[in-house]
Write a protein that holds these residues in place. Structure first.
Motif, PDB file in Angstrom:
ATOM      1  N   THR B 427       0.983  -1.010  -0.132  1.00  0.00           N
ATOM      2  CA  THR B 427       0.161   0.119  -0.017  1.00  0.00           C
ATOM      3  C   THR B 427       0.749   1.297  -0.094  1.00  0.00           C
ATOM      4  O   THR B 427       0.567   2.276  -0.707  1.00  0.00           O
ATOM      5  N   ASN B 428       1.972   1.234   0.686  1.00  0.00           N
ATOM      6  CA  ASN B 428       2.729   2.285   0.705  1.00  0.00           C
ATOM      7  C   ASN B 428       3.585   2.419  -0.652  1.00  0.00           C
ATOM      8  O   ASN B 428       3.849   3.814  -1.019  1.00  0.00           O
ATOM      9  N   ASP B 429       4.088   1.437  -1.328  1.00  0.00           N
ATOM     10  CA  ASP B 429       4.445   1.302  -2.438  1.00  0.00           C
ATOM     11  C   ASP B 429       3.611   1.970  -3.690  1.00  0.00           C
ATOM     12  O   ASP B 429       3.769   2.678  -4.646  1.00  0.00           O
ATOM     13  N   THR B 430       2.290   1.821  -3.435  1.00  0.00           N
ATOM     14  CA  THR B 430       1.228   2.179  -4.306  1.00  0.00           C
ATOM     15  C   THR B 430       0.653   3.614  -4.043  1.00  0.00           C
ATOM     16  O   THR B 430       0.572   4.476  -5.040  1.00  0.00           O
ATOM     17  N   PHE B 431       0.242   3.990  -2.847  1.00  0.00           N
ATOM     18  CA  PHE B 431      -0.031   5.344  -2.476  1.00  0.00           C
ATOM     19  C   PHE B 431       0.848   6.162  -1.750  1.00  0.00           C
ATOM     20  O   PHE B 431       0.573   7.502  -1.471  1.00  0.00           O
ATOM     21  N   GLY B 432       2.099   5.785  -1.213  1.00  0.00           N
ATOM     22  CA  GLY B 432       2.813   6.581  -0.388  1.00  0.00           C
ATOM     23  C   GLY B 432       3.821   7.469  -1.153  1.00  0.00           C
ATOM     24  O   GLY B 432       3.941   7.187  -2.252  1.00  0.00           O
TER      25      GLY B 432
END
Lengths: 197, 432
Positions: B427-432
């Motif tokens: 999720t961090n790789d995608t939205f962070g």
């Protein structure tokens, strides 16, 4: 005639170049980006069980991946994934992650008193090979301070029960560390989780 | 691009032979001119593609158009159903992407004109592109089950297969179910989003009921004969929820044994198959699926209802300059999973950056990794490495596979924890 030959050989060279490119390896970036879903963008993990791989030495990363691939080093999932790559691809990924900054996950919980006791143990038993709390790539070892807390705990457990191989020097130090304090693992893990040096 | 620019570009490539090679790929798209990418859909594929295009080349103008201001992950939403996680924990906004210089527009795309290379929104805006990425996820084939509709799904009998309000509705229905009641889950035919999902959902609901309503039952009516991580789920259901015994909390009915559902009686809370009728206190229907709505509007789908693509670039084989990634694409052998969408997003991003700059499209590499939680302390996974060979996406022989069948408590506990870290990082790789 001479002109024709030149054109021909130019085409041949072009053809070879094309052919070679068709079989070219995925680039270091292309390979390494696939790791980010689990290990974080550019290898900087924000989770507490999956380790950061950003800033590791290439030697250490390649060695680790080979050990996973051969099942010499126990794992849950890494062995299954490592079997999908060649040695050259590991080297490619190794060079990519070696260029990244070491990531420190400082949002993990730890007990300050235990971390302090852990620091003393680290300095006595571990610091010689894992300098600066295990954050220096030149040591050709995994990241300790600021790395995922559960991963560090799993690693110590695996070294201890033999499911992860270690050299003689390390095994001797580990025995001494454990003899000195039976809670040593918990203490050093809290120290590393603190992200301090 | 001016002549001089082109000449100096060619010059930097050095050898004549290399020039010939480069020219073979994209003779007219070499650098300098406009580099506009419009991405339709901000889920796991679209969002990560936007971020990685910017990471690879800051000079590309990236617009991401998404209908909702927040995204709820499909993965881990089964843990919201069981009450192990809150809906807020699977909610992600777009400020991270805005921080990377991506123009995030909250609006609904109503048309894509492949000839004019433009995207129109419900809000009346038009966006021009050089390359468009369509990542609309899935849509449901409500018409395959008589009596089922979007309206029914929103109000009484959920699909909860796009996380959000229905996820919470299903959770609340289970929590307020009468003692000893029956939860029915209707599992869809292939292909569908998140192949292990219905069976993880079954396990998660069983986990909740075991501790809060132990005489309740779960009936899984399946369209299929077998499913993803089959042995592992069967083993997990057996270990934790008595599957296969007289006291089993779970009953699974395969398609040939009457699991195929034809209609639903909403008022009577009843499902009907070819042979039997099934009455439930809570019913969850995960319908058959197809590519998201806009893919059909834009003419990107074939007879299968999904979007054919070329696996090296994810460019549509129907419309040039439009790329389709994630669940909407026919990306097999890659599965319809969040991790596959992440991997496809990066391969597509790299291809688009290369095409816009007149460079050679790089050779792809793809990975899928997927975790399911059967019970606290019991996680399982499947993984695979993929390569591009002979014009096709192929599994790398010898790689990947499942968690070993034989139960090992230490192993399973670590898989569960790795699954939670996987969630944090993807999720961090995608939205962070």
């Amino acid at each position: 005639m001479i002109e024709k030959t030149i054109i021909k050989s130019a085409l041949l060279v072009a053809g070879i170049a094309l052919g070679m490119q068709a079989q070219a390896e995925p680039s270091a970036e292309m390979l390494s980006y696939t790791c980010a879903g689990c290990h974080g963008t550019n290898g900087a993990s924000t989770g507490n069980a999956i380790p950061s791989i950003a800033g590791l030495s290439s030697t250490y990363l390649v060695e680790s991946m080979n050990a996973y691939k051969s099942d010499e080093r126990a794992s849950t999932i890494m062995g299954r994934i490592a079997k999908g790559y060649t040695e050259e691809q590991f080297e490619s990924m190794g060079s990519f992650f070696a260029e990244q900054e070491v990531n420190k996950n400082t949002s993990q919980s730890f007990d300050a008193a235990k971390a302090k006791a852990g620091q003393a143990l680290h300095e006595k038993y571990c610091d010689k090979c894992h300098t600066e709390a295990g954050t220096v790539a030149d040591d050709d070892a995994g990241q300790l301070s600021g790395n995922a807390k559960l991963f560090l705990k799993y690693s110590l457990t695996d070294f201890h029960d033999g499911s992860r191989p270690q050299d003689k020097k390390m095994s001797k130090k580990m025995r001494k560390l454990f003899k000195r304090n039976k809670d040593a693992f918990e203490l050093v893990v809290d120290y590393y989780a603190s992200g301090k040096k | 691009m001016s002549k001089q620019n082109r000449r100096s570009f060619l010059k930097t490539l050095g050898l004549g032979a290399t020039v010939a090679t480069a020219a073979t790929y994209t003779p007219f798209a070499i650098g300098g001119s406009s580099k506009k990418v419009v991405i339709v859909g901000g889920g796991m594929g679209g969002a990560v593609a936007a971020k990685y295009i910017k990471m690879m080349d800051k000079s590309v103008d990236v617009t991401l158009i998404e209908a909702n201001k927040d995204y709820y992950t499909g993965f881990t939403s089964n843990l919201v159903v069981s009450g192990e996680r809150s809906l807020d924990e699977i909610k992600f906004g777009y400020d991270g992407l805005r921080g990377h210089g991506i123009n995030v527009v909250i609006d609904k795309v109503i048309n894509i004109d492949a000839q004019a290379k433009s995207v129109k929104t419900a809000g009346g805006k038009t966006f021009n592109y050089d390359r468009c990425i369509v990542a609309p996820g899935i849509d449901f084939r409500y018409d395959r089950i008589n009596g089922y509709s979007e309206e029914v799904a929103n109000t009484k009998i959920t699909h909860a297969w796009k996380a959000g309000p229905q996820t919470v509705m299903l959770r609340d229905q289970i929590q307020s179910m009468r003692k000893g009641g029956t939860v029915i889950i209707s599992a869809p035919p292939n292909p569908f989003r998140c192949p292990p999902g219905p069976y993880e959902r079954t396990a998660q609901i069983a986990h909740y009921l075991k501790h809060n309503n132990p005489t309740a039952k779960i009936l899984v009516l399946d369209d299929k004969e077998k499913f993803s991580k089959f042995g592992l789920f069967m083993g997990g259901w057996k270990k934790h929820y008595g599957y296969g015994t007289d006291n089993s909390m779970i009953e699974w009915v395969k398609g040939s044994a009457g699991g195929k559902i034809e209609s639903v009686d909403v008022a009577g809370m009843k499902l009907s198959g070819e042979v039997d009728d099934y009455k439930g206190d809570v019913i969850n229907i995960i319908p058959a699926q197809k590519a998201g709505h806009i893919a059909h509007v834009a003419g990107l789908t074939n007879d299968s209802g999904w979007c054919p693509i070329e696996g090296k670039t994810f460019e549509s084989t129907i419309h040039k300059n439009i790329h389709v990634i994630g669940d909407a694409a026919i990306q097999s052998p890659l599965p319809k999973s969040g991790y596959a969408a992440n991997s496809e997003g990066k391969v597509c991003a790299a291809a688009i950056v290369a095409l816009l700059n007149g460079d050679k499209v790089p050779d792809p590499s793809y990975v899928n990794t997927c975790y399911s939680v059967i019970a606290p302390g019991d996680g399982i996974s499947v993984a695979m490495v993929y390569a591009y060979k002979g014009g096709k996406i192929v599994k790398v022989e010898g790689s990947g596979g499942l968690t070993p069948d034989k139960f090992d408590a230490k192993f399973r506990a670590r898989e569960e924890q790795n699954g939670y870290s996987w969630f944090d990082n993807i999720t961090n790789d995608t939205f962070g």
